[in-house]
Design an enzyme around this catalytic site. Structure first.
Site, short mmCIF file in Angstrom:
data_model
loop_
_atom_site.label_atom_id
_atom_site.label_comp_id
_atom_site.label_asym_id
_atom_site.label_seq_id
_atom_site.Cartn_x
_atom_site.Cartn_y
_atom_site.Cartn_z
N SER A 249 -1.67 6.73 0.27
CA SER A 249 -3.01 7.28 -0.13
C SER A 249 -3.69 6.16 -0.60
O SER A 249 -4.90 6.31 -1.03
CB SER A 249 -2.85 8.02 -1.46
OG SER A 249 -2.12 7.04 -2.51
N CYS A 250 -3.51 4.89 -0.58
CA CYS A 250 -4.39 3.72 -0.90
C CYS A 250 -4.13 2.62 0.22
O CYS A 250 -3.37 1.88 0.36
CB CYS A 250 -3.88 2.98 -2.23
SG CYS A 250 -4.84 1.44 -2.51
N GLY A 251 -5.55 2.15 0.93
CA GLY A 251 -5.52 1.30 1.81
C GLY A 251 -5.98 0.04 1.41
O GLY A 251 -6.04 -1.13 2.23
N CYS B 66 -4.86 -1.60 -1.79
CA CYS B 66 -4.01 -1.90 -2.73
C CYS B 66 -3.68 -3.49 -2.37
O CYS B 66 -3.19 -3.77 -1.39
CB CYS B 66 -2.87 -1.25 -3.03
SG CYS B 66 -3.26 0.53 -3.29
N ALA C 147 0.89 -1.00 0.03
CA ALA C 147 0.06 0.02 -0.06
C ALA C 147 0.92 1.27 -0.03
O ALA C 147 1.87 1.27 0.70
CB ALA C 147 -0.98 0.05 1.10
#
Length: 273
Positions: free
Chosen positions: A109-111, A113, A106
């Site tokens: 900004s991306c939880g 992925c 991750a």
């Protein structure tokens, strides 16, 4: 570990430039291991790393309670031994649900992925059952109460926060991180470790209310999730399906309620007078 870094910058205002010392948020990778096997890396702000690891395992469904955790410790980094960027969580074998080989990579900004599919997430999270209610005026004041405790935001202007509140407005826990989802995981991990009940609490986040935030709240059984910013369509759909009250644009006493409005009390009429 440092969560901010002082740097000399050139500040320009009204055409006049000046060298000043400015605080910026630190961003470093954190590798999380379970029983000495890596499950992923996330970019985070150093600090509260054990809370982050526990919160991630909880909201990913790898643990169900703090009783499943044996020990949590930093592992030495072979290339940079002075850094504390690897955390190993040892789970108790008798309650272990960890599946070796699962990876979650991750960015800040991306939880989500690396997660399998949205459908599998929906299937693995139970609906939230809670009689929690909060008055509109109290809900509207949560951003101010949280901002007062955002110490790193006041210094840098570049870090998110997640706060867990009682329905009376009392602050239970708050954590900061440059990633929205990391801030949530840190807060929920701290709550699980300290046995702070989340089932009747309100989760307030400083950034966008995306699907991953709604999913993490659902995994923790939180009935009300509020944000100073906008929600996404998937977050609203998930909240509606799982019995969560999703509230966005909580600013200056106004708000948008996207699902299960019955939990927001006092002073709300469906139509203007």
């Amino acid at each position: 570990m440092l969560d901010t870094q002082a740097r000399t910058i050139l500040r320009v205002h009204d055409g006049i430039s000046q060298e000043v010392v400015d605080d910026i948020v630190v961003e470093e990778p954190l590798e999380i291991r379970v029983n000495n096997e890596s499950i992923g890396v996330t970019m985070r702000t150093p600090g509260d790393d054990f809370d982050l690891a526990v919160g991630l395992l909880w909201t990913e469904g790898l643990i169900r309670s703090a009783d499943e955790i044996g020990t949590i410790a930093y592992c030495p980094d072979e290339e940079q031994p002075e850094l504390k960027n690897i955390v190993n969580v040892t789970l108790i074998e008798s309650t272990r649900r960890f599946v070796p080989g699962r990876k979650t990579w991750a960015s800040s900004s991306c939880g989500l992925c690396g997660k399998a599919t949205i459908e599998s997430i929906r299937a693995s999270v139970l609906p939230v059952r809670s009689e929690a209610r909060i008055e509109r005026q109290v809900a509207g004041d949560l951003p101010r109460r949280m901002r007062e405790r955002q110490t790193n935001f006041q210094r840098t202007g570049g870090i998110h926060a997640a706060g867990l509140f009682e329905t009376s407005g009392g602050l239970l826990l708050i954590r900061e991180d440059l990633g929205r989802h990391n801030a949530v995981d840190k807060t929920l991990g701290a709550a699980l470790k300290a046995a702070v009940p989340a089932v009747d609490a309100v989760l307030m986040v400083s950034g966008r209310l995306g699907f991953e935030i709604a999913q993490k709240a659902a995994a923790a059984g939180i009935p009300i999730v509020a944000s100073v910013s906008a929600p996404s369509s998937l977050a609203v759909e998930l909240a509606a399906d799982l019995g969560i009250t999703a509230v966005g644009f909580v600013r200056d006493g106004s708000m948008n309620i996207y699902s299960h409005p019955e939990r927001i009390l006092n002073g709300i009429s469906k139509y203007p007078a």
